[in-house]
Design an enzyme around this catalytic site. Structure first.
Site, PDB file in Angstrom:
ATOM      1  N   LYS A   1       0.808  -1.219   0.000  1.00 27.72           N
ATOM      2  CA  LYS A   1       0.000   0.000   0.000  1.00 27.72           C
ATOM      3  C   LYS A   1       0.841   1.269   0.000  1.00 27.72           C
ATOM      4  O   LYS A   1       0.485   2.264  -0.633  1.00 27.72           O
ATOM      5  CB  LYS A   1      -0.940  -0.007   1.207  1.00 27.72           C
ATOM      6  CG  LYS A   1      -2.029  -1.073   1.158  1.00 27.72           C
ATOM      7  CD  LYS A   1      -2.965  -0.925   2.337  1.00 27.72           C
ATOM      8  CE  LYS A   1      -4.094  -1.944   2.271  1.00 27.72           C
ATOM      9  NZ  LYS A   1      -3.619  -3.312   2.453  1.00 27.72           N
TER      10      LYS A   1
ATOM     11  N   GLU B   1      -3.164   6.089   8.518  1.00 26.13           N
ATOM     12  CA  GLU B   1      -3.999   7.007   7.745  1.00 26.13           C
ATOM     13  C   GLU B   1      -4.924   7.770   8.664  1.00 26.13           C
ATOM     14  O   GLU B   1      -5.321   7.278   9.732  1.00 26.13           O
ATOM     15  CB  GLU B   1      -4.849   6.246   6.714  1.00 26.13           C
ATOM     16  CG  GLU B   1      -4.070   5.714   5.541  1.00 26.13           C
ATOM     17  CD  GLU B   1      -4.967   5.046   4.514  1.00 26.13           C
ATOM     18  OE1 GLU B   1      -6.176   4.874   4.803  1.00 26.13           O
ATOM     19  OE2 GLU B   1      -4.462   4.686   3.447  1.00 26.13           O
TER      20      GLU B   1
ATOM     21  N   HIS C   1     -14.688  -4.523   8.918  1.00 27.45           N
ATOM     22  CA  HIS C   1     -13.972  -4.281   7.655  1.00 27.45           C
ATOM     23  C   HIS C   1     -14.130  -5.404   6.644  1.00 27.45           C
ATOM     24  O   HIS C   1     -13.426  -5.432   5.638  1.00 27.45           O
ATOM     25  CB  HIS C   1     -12.481  -4.006   7.914  1.00 27.45           C
ATOM     26  CG  HIS C   1     -12.227  -2.950   8.942  1.00 27.45           C
ATOM     27  ND1 HIS C   1     -12.542  -1.621   8.715  1.00 27.45           N
ATOM     28  CD2 HIS C   1     -11.727  -3.015  10.204  1.00 27.45           C
ATOM     29  CE1 HIS C   1     -12.226  -0.915   9.792  1.00 27.45           C
ATOM     30  NE2 HIS C   1     -11.741  -1.736  10.704  1.00 27.45           N
TER      31      HIS C   1
ATOM     32  N   ARG D   1      -7.001  -8.660  -9.005  1.00 29.91           N
ATOM     33  CA  ARG D   1      -7.668  -9.951  -9.215  1.00 29.91           C
ATOM     34  C   ARG D   1      -9.141  -9.709  -9.461  1.00 29.91           C
ATOM     35  O   ARG D   1      -9.615  -8.575  -9.412  1.00 29.91           O
ATOM     36  CB  ARG D   1      -7.502 -10.827  -7.974  1.00 29.91           C
ATOM     37  CG  ARG D   1      -7.990 -10.128  -6.693  1.00 29.91           C
ATOM     38  CD  ARG D   1      -7.971 -11.039  -5.506  1.00 29.91           C
ATOM     39  NE  ARG D   1      -8.128 -10.353  -4.242  1.00 29.91           N
ATOM     40  CZ  ARG D   1      -9.267  -9.922  -3.736  1.00 29.91           C
ATOM     41  NH1 ARG D   1     -10.382 -10.095  -4.430  1.00 29.91           N
ATOM     42  NH2 ARG D   1      -9.330  -9.313  -2.574  1.00 29.91           N
TER      43      ARG D   1
END
Length: 629
Positions: free
Chosen positions: A116, A200, A235, A297
Site C-alpha cells: 500500500k 492514515e 472491515h 484480481r
C-alpha cells in the site's frame, strides 16, 4: 489460445469460473485438499487433482503441488480465482516460466499494487488522490506513535500488504496505540507474511467505493463503473451494490477516470478493482474521494457488475489472457438497472458472529435470484477456510426493487444445523435508512443490536413448532392437566384453544395451538427436535427439557472456553493478574479472523491453560477466572 484451464482455488469461485470455461468450450481442471475431496467443484471439473492436507499452506498455497497438477493434466492455463495465490507475483512468474498462460495481471503490476505504501506513491505520481497519512519506511513503534500523534486521533493502522480488513485497527486515543499496533502486526503477519503497517487519517463517515477496471495487452484500459461496498462488519464486506447510491454523473466520471489512470500507471492487464474511500459527511464529492488500494484480481462482488453491464467478466479475463483485445470500448459499456449481492456466511450473528462449522444436514437456497455457492446439502463447512458459503445476487430496474428482491431471497434461506447470517442480511436490506441510500462503513455497527441481536420466536414460529411436535409425540401442557384442560382439540363451532410447553436453548416457552396453515416452514430434525425457519432465521425446539450437560461451565462462571477450533495467537494475561470485565484474555484465530475472548466479570486470573501458537479444539478450556472479593 487456451484449451485446458486449471483453477487454483476452491468453492464457489472455482465453480463460477468452470461455468464460463465450459460455455467457451474449454476443458477444466480442479484441485482440492483432503477437506474438499467430495466438494462440488471437484466433481464438476473434467479432471481433479489432490494437492495435499486440509491446511491451505499444504494444499491451495502449495505452489509446486499446483504446478505438478497442471503438468499431470495437460493444463495450459491457470486461473487463481481470488484469495490464496491470486495476488502472488512470484506464483504468476513461475506459472509463465512453466510455459502456461496466467489468467491475471502482469507480476510487475501485482507487485506495484501489492504494497500500500509504494502503491500510494505511484498514485500520487499518476495524479490519483490518496488518503492523508504516514506511508514511510520506519516501523519503529515509537516513531509510528509520533506519526500518529502528528496525523491526529482517531487514526487507522493498516497492513502494508493485503487487504480485507486484516491487519487494520482504528485507534481512538494515544493510550491504545501500542496494543492496537501489536494486534495489527500479528494479524498482518499471519495473513500476508508481512507485518509492516502504514497510518492514515480516520474518515468520520466513510463510504467504500470501488471501480472495476479492465486492461488488455494492446494498451486499452476501460472501467465498468463503480460498486459501493460500504456495508461492512469488522472491515469485511457484507452487502455490495452497483452502481453506488447518491453518485452523480459528474462524480462518477471523476472517480472512474481516476481508476483508469491508476491502472494505466502500472500497465495493467486483466481484471482489477481500484478501491477508494469517500468522506460522505456532505454527500459524494469528487474532492473528498481518495485512493485506498488496488486489488489485482477478480473480486468476490464481481457479479453485481456483471448484472448491471450484461458482461461476463470471467470470459473477459480468459479472452484477454489469450491475447485478444477487450470485447468492448468504453463507449459501448452501459449501465442497466441496479444489482446487489449479499454474502451468506456460516456464522451466528446473535453470538457475536462466531463462525459455525459442521455438516449441512438441511441446505436450501432461493431460486429467485442468482446464487453462487461452493457447498450443497450433505456437505460440510470446514474450519480450515473462509466461512462464506454462498453469494446471493439480485438485479432490478431500481435500487429499491433490487433490495426488496434480495431481502426476500435472504429470508428464504434454510440451513441447519450450521448457523448463518441470512436473517441478519434480510434485516440490513429492509432497514429504512439503507433503503434511502444512507449508508457508510459504520452503518452496521451503529445498528448492531437491532440487526444482529437474538430474536424471540414469533407466535407463528411457536405455533408451527407446537404443531410439528404434536404430530410426533404428545407434549406436556402448560397448565395442570384436568378432565377439560387436556382436551386441547375439543371445540364447539370455534377454533381449537390451548397451549403447550416447548423448550428452546434450554428454556421453557409457551406455544399456542392454532388451526389452519402457518407461514413458517417446518423441518423435522433427526434428533427429535423441530426446526422452524422464518425470515432467514432457524429456531429449534424440543418437547422436553434438555439433559444436564456435564463438563466445564460457561464463561460467565469464570471458565473461558474455545468457541471453535483455532490457533491461539496471543495470550494477554498471566495467572494471578487482575482483570476488568471485557478485558481481552486470549486471542484465537479461526476461519481467517481473529477473535478476542474477554473476561465476563472483574476478577483474578486463576489459570491460563494455553500459550501462543497452540492449536485448540472447540470446547477446550483456555483460562479460569475467580471474581474479585
Amino acid at each position: 489460445m487456451i484449451t485446458t484451464l486449471l483453477v487454483a482455488n476452491r468453492g464457489e469461485i472455482a465453480r463460477r469460473i468452470f461455468r464460463t470455461a465450459r460455455a467457451m468450450g474449454l476443458a477444466t481442471v480442479a484441485v482440492y485438499s483432503d477437506a474438499d475431496a467430495d466438494a462440488p467443484h471437484v466433481r464438476e471439473a473434467d479432471q481433479a487433482v489432490r494437492l495435499g492436507p486440509a491446511a491451505a499452506r499444504e494444499s491451495y498455497l502449495n505452489v509446486e503441488a499446483v504446478l505438478a497438477a497442471a503438468r499431470a493434466t495437460g493444463a495450459d492455463a491457470i486461473h487463481p480465482g481470488y484469495g490464496f495465490l491470486s495476488e502472488n507475483a512470484a506464483f504468476a512468474e513461475v506459472v509463465t516460466a512453466e510455459g502456461l498462460t496466467w489468467v491475471g495481471p502482469p507480476p510487475a503490476a501485482i507487485r506495484a499494487m501489492g504494497l500500500k505504501d509504494a502503491a500510494k506513491a505511484l498514485m500520487i505520481a499518476a495524479g490519483v488522490p490518496v488518503t492523508p497519512g504516514y506511508h514511510g519506511e520506519s516501523q519503529d513503534p515509537a516513531h509510528l506513535a509520533r506519526e500518529a500523534g502528528s496525523i491526529g486521533y482517531p487514526i487507522l493502522i493498516k497492513a502494508v500488504a493485503g487487504g480485507g480488513g486484516k491487519g487494520m485497527r482504528k485507534v481512538e486515543r494515544p493510550a491504545d496505540f501500542t496494543e492496537a499496533l501489536g494486534a495489527a502486526k500479528r494479524e498482518a503477519a499471519a495473513a500476508f507474511g508481512d507485518d509492516r503497517v502504514l497510518l492514515e487519517t480516520y474518515v468520520a463517515r466513510p463510504r467504500h467505493i470501488e471501480v472495476q477496471v479492465f486492461g488488455d495487452a494492446h494498451g486499452q484500459v476501460v472501467h465498468l463503473f463503480e460498486r459501493d461496498c460500504s456495508l461492512q462488519r469488522r472491515h469485511q464486506k457484507v452487502i455490495e451494490e452497483a452502481p453506488a447510491p447518491g453518485m452523480s454523473d459528474e462524480v462518477r466520471q471523476a472517480v472512474c477516470a481516476a481508476a483508469v489512470r491508476a491502472a494505466r500507471a502500472v500497465d495493467y492487464v486483466g481484471a482489477g478493482t481500484v478501491e477508494f474511500i469517500a468522506d460522505a459527511s456532505a454527500g459524494l464529492r469528487a474532492d473528498r474521494i481518495w485512493f485506498m488500494e488496488m486489488n489485482t484480481r477478480l473480486q468476490v462482488e464481481h457479479p453485481v457488475t456483471e448484472a448491471v453491464t450484461g458482461q461476463d467478466l470471467v470470459e473477459w479475463q480468459l479472452r484477454v489472457a489469450g491475447g485478444e483485445p477487450l470485447p468492448l470500448t468504453q463507449d459501448e459499456i452501459t449501465l442497466n438497472g441496479w444489482a446487489m449481492e449479499a454474502r451468506l456466511y456460516a456464522e451466528n450473528p446473535a453470538a457475536g458472529f462466531l463462525p459455525s462449522i459442521g455438516e449441512l444436514e438441511h441446505f436450501v437456497l432461493p431460486e429467485s435470484v442468482r446464487v453462487d455457492t461452493g457447498v450443497e446439502a450433505g456437505g460440510a463447512v470446514s474450519p480450515h477456510y473462509d466461512p462464506m458459503i454462498a453469494k446471493l445476487i439480485a438485479h432490478g430496474p431500481s435500487r429499491r426493487v433490487a433490495a426488496h428482491r434480495l431481502a426476500a431471497a435472504c429470508a428464504q434461506v434454510q440451513v441447519w444445523p450450521v448457523r448463518t447470517n441470512a436473517g441478519f442480511l434480510a434485516r440490513c436490506l429492509e432497514d429504512a435508512d439503507f433503503l434511502q441510500g444512507e449508508v457508510d462503513t459504520g452503518f452496521i455497527a451503529a445498528r448492531l443490536d437491532a440487526l444482529a441481536g437474538a430474536l424471540a420466536p414469533s407466535d407463528q414460529v411457536l405455533a408451527a413448532a407446537a404443531q410439528g411436535l404434536l404430530s410426533q409425540t404428545p407434549v406436556p401442557a402448560a397448565e395442570p392437566q384436568g378432565p377439560w384442560s387436556a382436551l386441547t382439540g375439543f371445540r364447539i363451532n370455534g377454533p381449537r384453544q390451548g397451549q403447550v410447553r416447548l423448550y428452546r436453548d434450554g428454556q421453557a416457552v409457551t406455544a399456542p395451538l392454532v388451526d389452519g396453515p402457518l407461514s413458517a416452514d417446518v423441518l423435522l430434525n433427526q434428533a427429535g427436535a423441530i426446526v422452524v425457519f422464518e425470515a432467514g432465521e432457524a429456531f429449534a425446539f424440543t418437547g422436553s427439557p434438555p439433559q444436564a450437560i456435564t463438563g466445564e461451565g460457561p464463561a460467565g462462571d469464570g471458565v473461558v472456553i474455545a468457541p471453535m477450533p483455532g490457533k491461539v495467537v496471543a495470550v494477554a494475561v498471566s495467572a494471578g493478574d487482575k482483570v476488568l470485565k471485557g478485558q481481552t484474555l486470549v486471542t484465537l484465530e479461526a476461519m481467517k479472523m481473529e477473535h478476542a475472548l474477554t473476561a465476563a466479570f472483574e476478577g483474578v486470573v486463576e489459570t491460563i491453560s494455553v500459550a501462543a501458537g497452540d492449536q485448540v479444539s472447540e470446547g477446550v478450556v483456555l483460562a479460569r477466572l475467580t471474581p474479585s472479593a
